[in-house]
Design a protein around this motif. Structure first.
Motif, short mmCIF file in Angstrom:
data_model
loop_
_atom_site.label_atom_id
_atom_site.label_comp_id
_atom_site.label_asym_id
_atom_site.label_seq_id
_atom_site.Cartn_x
_atom_site.Cartn_y
_atom_site.Cartn_z
N UNK A 44 4.61 8.61 6.78
CA UNK A 44 4.42 7.18 6.55
C UNK A 44 5.54 6.64 5.66
N UNK A 45 5.94 7.44 4.68
CA UNK A 45 7.02 7.03 3.78
C UNK A 45 8.34 6.90 4.54
N UNK A 46 8.61 7.83 5.44
CA UNK A 46 9.83 7.79 6.25
C UNK A 46 9.84 6.53 7.14
N UNK A 47 8.72 6.22 7.73
CA UNK A 47 8.61 5.03 8.58
C UNK A 47 8.87 3.77 7.75
N UNK B 98 16.14 15.98 4.89
CA UNK B 98 17.43 15.38 5.28
C UNK B 98 17.23 14.04 6.00
N UNK B 99 16.10 13.87 6.68
CA UNK B 99 15.82 12.62 7.38
C UNK B 99 15.76 11.43 6.43
N UNK C 292 0.85 -1.19 0.00
CA UNK C 292 0.00 0.00 0.00
C UNK C 292 0.89 1.24 0.00
N UNK C 293 0.76 2.10 -1.01
CA UNK C 293 1.62 3.30 -1.05
C UNK C 293 1.27 4.26 0.08
N UNK C 294 2.25 4.95 0.64
CA UNK C 294 2.01 5.88 1.75
C UNK C 294 1.24 7.12 1.30
N UNK C 295 0.37 7.59 2.16
CA UNK C 295 -0.37 8.81 1.84
C UNK C 295 0.36 10.05 2.35
N UNK C 296 1.24 9.85 3.33
CA UNK C 296 1.99 10.98 3.89
C UNK C 296 3.49 10.70 3.84
N UNK D 181 20.12 -4.84 4.07
CA UNK D 181 20.69 -5.90 3.23
C UNK D 181 20.72 -5.55 1.74
N UNK D 182 21.06 -4.29 1.44
CA UNK D 182 21.20 -3.88 0.05
C UNK D 182 19.90 -3.53 -0.65
N UNK D 183 18.79 -3.52 0.07
CA UNK D 183 17.52 -3.08 -0.50
C UNK D 183 17.05 -1.83 0.24
N UNK D 184 16.21 -1.06 -0.42
CA UNK D 184 15.80 0.24 0.13
C UNK D 184 14.28 0.40 0.07
N UNK D 185 13.77 1.09 1.07
CA UNK D 185 12.34 1.36 1.10
C UNK D 185 11.95 2.49 0.15
N UNK D 186 12.87 3.44 -0.03
CA UNK D 186 12.60 4.60 -0.88
C UNK D 186 13.92 5.18 -1.37
N UNK D 187 13.98 5.49 -2.66
CA UNK D 187 15.18 6.13 -3.23
C UNK D 187 14.76 7.28 -4.12
N UNK D 188 15.65 8.25 -4.26
CA UNK D 188 15.41 9.41 -5.12
C UNK D 188 16.76 10.09 -5.37
N UNK D 189 16.77 11.00 -6.31
CA UNK D 189 17.98 11.79 -6.54
C UNK D 189 17.94 12.98 -5.56
#
Length: 410
Positions: free
Chosen positions: A170-173, A229-230, A163-167, A181-189
């Motif tokens: 929620x995305x930070x959590x 920055x978080x 389920x994609x985060x609405x806030x 282990x080399x995988x990420x919850x969220x990435x961006x430039x």
């Protein structure tokens, strides 16, 4: 004998009349041919910098204007430099060009553009998404007829994020809990200006406004730097395009914010991609990225000397069919609202997501001073995100740097 002579005379009269009619018909045909020859076609040259498939799609739309108007699409690398070189030279310059909206200010200041509304009425643009018209407007004048637009999207791997985060909280959590282990919850430039501005806009900051005033030291900009920055600590430190996009395409990142082409590439790599509206910050405002609008411009010389032909080109590209055709090639969102009546456009998830964001995205600034803002902004982001510098200190420094560089442009 008299009767015979009368018959011969009558026959001669009929033949003479017939000959006269034939002569008249020949003269009429000659006049018609001469008039046709006199009305030779008007040739219109349009430059474009995009992929060949885009030029081909535009060409197909405009071929319908033949034989009275013959349009030739010509691909041109380094469009901005090429136009600066030729200006309004009728021998070397095109009549029109297809290009992004963010250079409208540069070309307008050069004095080479003809206002779009000098050629087609404002009423004919009533079906267009307002944001797309605002994008090509510089100092109150519309210089670009918009055809389609793109912007960044929140996309996610359905296998890794149910389920994609609405806030953003929620995305930070989610990022905290799923980065391991080399995988990420969220990435961006995260340290690239083009991507970081969505956070600035949500907090009320900006890079530069329509009056060429930088906003790097505004409270909203500084607040966005501190909050954003978080997220950086749960992403690869380099924030590089290749790193971030590769992670998503290889199924090692659950979510990202990026352009539509990444979604298409990820799908081709076997990722089940989902799309969602941008998450909102604590104040309730959504992340608001830049939009980029592609459209057609008219050179002043063509607007004056080939007005009728140029108007026909604009009228053709303003139709919903043009937006539909281009969207099917680019996977971007048409500028004309009526284009969405097409079933294929209406069912395209990427296009629907882009369209839904039209009211919140911010057109990339089209003022000439924007050219100096990219490096200044990215220096600030690099210091804050990669060197742990103080956001306010770096913002103040960047603002002064921007003001100095803009002053040097005058």
């Amino acid at each position: 004998m008299k009767k015979c002579i009368a018959v011969i005379a009558a026959a001669a009269l009929i033949m003479g009349t017939a000959a006269g009619c034939q002569s008249g018909g020949s003269s009429s045909t000659a006049v018609s041919k001469a008039a046709s020859a006199a009305k030779s076609p008007t040739n219109i040259t349009i430059w474009y910098e995009n992929d060949q498939t885009i030029g081909d799609a535009l060409q197909k739309q405009l071929d319908s204007l033949a034989p009275n108007v013959k349009v030739k699409l010509q691909r041109k690398d380094k469009m901005t430099d090429a136009l600066k070189l030729v200006g309004n030279d009728t021998q070397g310059a095109p009549d029109m060009f297809f290009f992004a909206h963010d250079k409208a200010g540069i070309f307008a200041e050069m004095g080479i553009l003809s206002p779009i509304t000098d050629l087609i009425s404002k009423d004919s643009l009533s079906d267009f998404i307002p944001m797309t018209l605002n994008a090509g407007t510089y100092k109150g004048t519309l210089y670009q007829l918009p055809i389609y637009f793109e912007t960044q999207m929140f996309m996610y791997n359905k296998k890794l994020m149910k389920v994609p985060p609405k806030t953003t909280d929620e995305l930070l959590k989610f990022a905290k809990e799923n980065t391991k282990n080399g995988t990420y919850g969220f990435v961006e430039q995260h340290s690239t200006a083009y991507y970081a501005v969505s956070w600035m806009h949500a907090f009320g900051g900006y890079v530069i406004d329509k009056d060429s005033k930088p906003g790097l030291n505004l409270k909203g900009t500084i607040d966005s730097l501190s909050y954003h920055k978080q997220f950086v600590q749960y992403q690869p430190a380099d924030g590089d395009y290749n790193t971030m996009t590769t992670l998503f395409k290889e199924g090692k990142a659950a979510s990202t914010i990026n352009l539509p082409n990444l979604a298409a590439d990820a799908k081709n790599s076997g990722i089940d991609v989902g799309y969602a509206t941008m998450p909102t910050i604590p104040s309730g405002k959504p992340l608001a990225p830049y939009s980029g609008v592609q459209g057609i411009y008219v050179l002043k010389s063509a607007g004056a000397n080939k007005k009728d032909a140029v108007t026909q080109v604009l009228q053709t590209l303003a139709k919903p069919e043009a937006g539909i055709a281009m969207s099917k090639v680019t996977n971007d969102a048409p500028a004309n609202n009526k284009s969405y009546a097409d079933s294929e456009i209406a069912s395209n998830e990427i296009v629907k997501t882009l369209k839904a964001s039209a009211d919140t995205v911010v057109p990339m600034p089209n003022v000439p001073a924007m050219d100096v803002m990219w490096s200044v902004t990215e220096n600030m982001l690099t210091a804050v995100n990669k060197k742990n510098a103080n956001p306010k200190t770096e913002a103040d420094k960047a603002q002064q740097d921007a003001l100095a560089q803009i002053a040097d442009m005058k």
